[in-house]
Enzyme design. Sequence first.
Site, PDB file in Angstrom:
ATOM      1  CD  GLU A  55      55.557  28.475  29.473  1.00 18.33           C
ATOM      2  OE1 GLU A  55      54.938  29.468  29.854  1.00 18.33           O
ATOM      3  OE2 GLU A  55      55.042  27.328  29.427  1.00 18.33           O
ATOM      4  NE  ARG A  73      36.336  29.996  28.456  1.00 17.07           N
ATOM      5  CZ  ARG A  73      37.628  29.678  28.356  1.00 17.07           C
ATOM      6  NH1 ARG A  73      38.529  30.625  28.167  1.00 17.07           N
ATOM      7  NH2 ARG A  73      38.048  28.428  28.451  1.00 17.07           N
TER       8      ARG A  73
HETATM    9  N1  LIG Z   1      55.712  24.570  29.855  1.00 14.25           N
HETATM   10  C1  LIG Z   1      54.631  23.764  29.693  1.00 14.25           C
HETATM   11  N2  LIG Z   1      54.777  22.431  29.941  1.00 14.25           N
HETATM   12  C2  LIG Z   1      53.715  21.611  29.778  1.00 14.25           C
HETATM   13  C3  LIG Z   1      52.473  22.117  29.370  1.00 14.25           C
HETATM   14  C4  LIG Z   1      51.322  21.326  29.198  1.00 14.25           C
HETATM   15  C5  LIG Z   1      50.153  21.930  28.777  1.00 14.25           C
HETATM   16  C6  LIG Z   1      48.975  21.088  28.646  1.00 14.25           C
HETATM   17  C7  LIG Z   1      47.913  21.318  29.496  1.00 14.25           C
HETATM   18  C8  LIG Z   1      46.777  20.509  29.400  1.00 14.25           C
HETATM   19  C9  LIG Z   1      46.709  19.496  28.487  1.00 14.25           C
HETATM   20  C10 LIG Z   1      47.793  19.262  27.621  1.00 14.25           C
HETATM   21  C11 LIG Z   1      47.742  18.234  26.688  1.00 14.25           C
HETATM   22  C12 LIG Z   1      48.801  18.026  25.851  1.00 14.25           C
HETATM   23  C13 LIG Z   1      49.907  18.859  25.900  1.00 14.25           C
HETATM   24  C14 LIG Z   1      49.989  19.883  26.813  1.00 14.25           C
HETATM   25  C15 LIG Z   1      48.937  20.062  27.692  1.00 14.25           C
HETATM   26  C16 LIG Z   1      50.128  23.306  28.486  1.00 14.25           C
HETATM   27  N3  LIG Z   1      49.007  23.916  28.027  1.00 14.25           N
HETATM   28  C17 LIG Z   1      48.002  23.337  27.192  1.00 14.25           C
HETATM   29  C18 LIG Z   1      47.077  24.446  26.782  1.00 14.25           C
HETATM   30  C19 LIG Z   1      47.437  25.606  27.619  1.00 14.25           C
HETATM   31  N4  LIG Z   1      46.531  25.678  28.763  1.00 14.25           N
HETATM   32  C20 LIG Z   1      48.846  25.355  28.079  1.00 14.25           C
HETATM   33  N5  LIG Z   1      51.224  24.066  28.672  1.00 14.25           N
HETATM   34  C21 LIG Z   1      52.380  23.512  29.104  1.00 14.25           C
HETATM   35  N6  LIG Z   1      53.452  24.302  29.285  1.00 14.25           N
HETATM   36 CA   LIG Z   2      43.149  29.287  28.176  1.00 10.66          CA
END
Ligand SMILES: Nc1ncc2cc(-c3cccc4ccccc34)c(N3CC[C@@H](N)C3)nc2n1
Ligand SMILES: [Ca+2]
Length: 451
Positions: free
Chosen positions: A202, A294
């Site tokens: 992604e 959940r």
């Molecule tokens: N394409 C793309 N770009 C940025 C993102 C940022 C997150 C993200 C979501 C929430 C907290 C984070 C902390 C550090 C790094 C990433 C995150 C993320 N997550 C984190 C866990 C899951 N819920 C998916 N996916 C991402 N995908």
């Molecule tokens: Ca999740």
Amino acid sequence: MTKIQKLLVANRGEIALRIMRTAREMGIRTVAIYSEADRQSLHVRYADEAVCVGPAPSSESYLRADVIIEACQKLGVDAIHPGYGFLSENAGFASAVRRAGLIFVGPSPESIEVMGSKLAAKAAVAAYHIPMVPGTPEAITDREAAKKTAAQIGYPILIKASAGGGGKGMRIVEREEDFDEGMERAVSEATSAFGDGSVFIEKYVTSPRHVEIQVLGDQHGNIIHLFERECSIQRRHQKVVEEAPSSVLTPEIRAEMGRCAVEVARACGYYGAGTVEFIVDDQLNFYFLEMNTRLQVEHPVTEQITGIDLVKQMIYIAEGKPLDIKQEDLKINGHAIEIRVYAEDPANNFLPDVGTLETYVRPQGNGIRVDDGFEQGMSIPIYYDPMIAKLVTTGATREEAIEKMIRAIDEYRITGVQTTLPFCRFVMEHHAFRSGQFDTHFVNHYFTPDQ
Ligand SMILES: Nc1ncc2cc(-c3cccc4ccccc34)c(N3CC[C@@H](N)C3)nc2n1
Ligand SMILES: [Ca+2]
């Protein structure tokens, strides 16, 4: 329609107590399960009946689906509420519960299955025109083709494990020359962590906010949303502060995200309580990430601003009742903030701190809700998540909720273990939090452990 008379709560700690409290209000008898380490815990004492399901380690107790189902049959239980964690998103368990003739208070095994795989979730949603980050719809099979796609998407990219979630199985690749190594590592990590090495790519949204929408669906095709929760203040993908509503969404974006979340739920024939996760970029574009099948830890902030008891709704839905809430009847009333109080030491890199709650006095007063599973004198078992409590404050405005939170944190008296309370107070006082100008990098940006 089946009236549930006796409910087994297949969980422990604060969430077990919270579920049992609602069950009791509904005149439903409750059964607790506990491991040997939890023999004296509050949820065991609170339940009408209690069954020891095995030794302390979760794998030998709270995850023993066979022992739990057997206990239901022995005690004449009608339904099982899984809470969060443990078996709550285990499709096999939901199926086994059904096969045993019991009601699973949650979605169908099929919904759990689809949403448990990030790729299957994206595929199920693809036909509904839900915004998703640019990426590969399938698992990577041809690395050279993937490299071309990555170049088209533009770096930085994220390589994600399809079986991952909650931040596990994600690798950032900043430049094309790092692609091969990044891919190698992502596949081997996914294989060892999930037994499934399938990964996809992604576009990496660099400083996202984490905003999720609570949905409720009944078994008759009615689905509504209960607005959003903002959960951007996280540490290593563990949420520390959550709030509802988000301080950045406009009414228009809120309605659009809510509509998309309902469509995601519809895409998998969802019923029960679920949460659709999005990331929001600094231009307020939002992108669907995944769906959690959940009840979530942070569900109280939604309950506080809508007045809806989500556990009560989950039980009604499991009984086959049609939703008695209309979307147009739901309004946001006030602002709620939740902090998670962990027995961890912020000054020692948040390492879990074992010990006994020599002093444990909860804050009280107008707008204060404490969901916890402990009393003074109890010790924090080392076998499970070291969360002591969730402290939730509700005010007419965000500012008032913050003031209440600061007052409540100062009133909370815990000695015998280090807790994350001082860290949460630091967040509440921080200008970036107070102004609403923060993203998921807040903790890394602003909190250096020696503070
Ligand atoms: N394409 C793309 N770009 C940025 C993102 C940022 C997150 C993200 C979501 C929430 C907290 C984070 C902390 C550090 C790094 C990433 C995150 C993320 N997550 C984190 C866990 C899951 N819920 C998916 N996916 C991402 N995908
Ligand atoms: Ca999740």
